[in-house]
Design an enzyme around this catalytic site. Sequence first.
Site, mmCIF file in Angstrom:
data_model
loop_
_atom_site.group_PDB
_atom_site.id
_atom_site.type_symbol
_atom_site.label_atom_id
_atom_site.label_comp_id
_atom_site.label_asym_id
_atom_site.label_seq_id
_atom_site.Cartn_x
_atom_site.Cartn_y
_atom_site.Cartn_z
ATOM 1 N N GLU A 174 -42.948 8.812 100.225
ATOM 2 C CA GLU A 174 -43.791 9.966 99.587
ATOM 3 C C GLU A 174 -45.289 9.908 100.365
ATOM 4 O OE1 GLU A 174 -41.503 8.316 97.711
ATOM 5 O OE2 GLU A 174 -40.329 9.932 97.277
ATOM 6 N N ASP B 94 -42.311 -2.269 118.818
ATOM 7 C CA ASP B 94 -43.723 -1.839 118.503
ATOM 8 C C ASP B 94 -43.631 -0.393 119.254
ATOM 9 O OD1 ASP B 94 -44.555 -3.756 117.312
ATOM 10 O OD2 ASP B 94 -45.859 -4.439 118.812
ATOM 11 N N ARG C 113 -46.049 -16.882 123.152
ATOM 12 C CA ARG C 113 -47.028 -16.143 123.734
ATOM 13 C C ARG C 113 -47.864 -17.273 124.271
ATOM 14 N NH1 ARG C 113 -46.891 -11.280 121.102
ATOM 15 N NH2 ARG C 113 -45.658 -11.184 118.932
ATOM 16 N N SER C 114 -48.270 -17.068 125.665
ATOM 17 C CA SER C 114 -48.929 -18.380 126.354
ATOM 18 C C SER C 114 -50.357 -17.964 126.361
ATOM 19 C CB SER C 114 -48.151 -18.459 127.719
ATOM 20 O OG SER C 114 -49.059 -19.451 128.611
ATOM 21 N N MET D 257 -43.802 -3.591 110.570
ATOM 22 C CA MET D 257 -44.680 -4.019 111.569
ATOM 23 C C MET D 257 -45.008 -2.750 112.704
ATOM 24 S SD MET D 257 -42.914 -7.713 113.117
ATOM 25 C CE MET D 257 -43.515 -9.090 112.503
ATOM 26 N N THR E 57 -40.057 -4.245 123.364
ATOM 27 C CA THR E 57 -41.218 -4.443 122.092
ATOM 28 C C THR E 57 -40.627 -3.768 121.015
ATOM 29 O OG1 THR E 57 -43.070 -4.077 121.203
ATOM 30 C CG2 THR E 57 -42.795 -3.101 123.112
#
Length: 327
Positions: free
Chosen positions: A191, A131, A75-76, A173, A129
């Site tokens: 649940e 996500d 991650r730049s 995540m 990703t």
Amino acid sequence: MTELRRVGILTSGGDAPGMNACVRAVTRTLVTDEIEVVGIRRGYAGLIEGDFVDMDGQSVSNIVQMGGTILKCARSQEFRSASGRELAAKNLADAEIDALVAIGGDGTLTGAHLLMQEHSVAVVGCPATIDNDLTGSDETTGYDSALNTAIENIDRIRDTADAHDRVFLVEVMGADAGFIALNCAIGGGAELVLLPEFNTDMLHIKQRIQSLMAAQARSSIVMVAEGEGLGGAPAIANALSADPAFDHIDLRVCVLGHTQRGGAPSARDRVLASRLGTGAVKALLDGITGVMVGVVCNEIRYTPLSGVASSKKSINYDLLRLAQMLS
Ligand code: F6P
């Protein structure tokens, strides 16, 4: 666009299972068309540092089954600045790289879009990703694998929760998206599910757990997306433990964390990543740039990077109702 002689590939942001399958597909499709391939290590950080390696068909042997990424990820911070992107574009030009395939999530694709806008770099993005939060593809590479890893762990937690009559808050995540949590809730039989897309209501959580206990449910799983509004599973567990009404309830927290990012990609992710990688090269050969390749309704689609960067994929309300009905 100028003739395509040399193409760069990078993987950036958080790694996702299947990135290697995508790198392999991009590389082998380019090699088939006699186009030179340059691997860029550590994503945009490596692009800024000129950390390049020539690749061929052999470079990607025996990686389709591997998690992580042979090109590594980063991650730049520097790439977030205009000067960082200027250096990145200069390095591409100096290395005579005509186009770039960027494999990653929303940050990666936003970065690719900026490179194109500011420096006219020919880019195509491949969504990867866990996500699954990108519009323009029904699924992103890595999501299916992460989901399966999470479900496998939830099954294990269910066993021990049941043995001890415990309530488990299981955090998964997904950054600010609830795709993993919602699908785990259905597949893992949770649940209750708490998602970033909705306000978390502490009173509702308490009432739900108490009504489960009153109904003789001895153990339960509460699925918590990391991005939900109260600070995740540990914060919710603290709030519950502080309430005397929960003194008799045996509560535990399990944060699945980065286990979801590791491991071999599922069959579905390998196939998806391979389709996306080849689709990216086909786009470049057809002179289509500034797009993300996706698979929508089982067909390859190209979505402008501007649209990908500016919109958020919404969760499926039918699935939410299903999770609630079956819980
Ligand atoms: O974007 C992928 C992701 O795994 C998110 O689900 C999570 O919030 C984040 O990356 C974690 O990032 P890092 O590995 O930098 O801690």
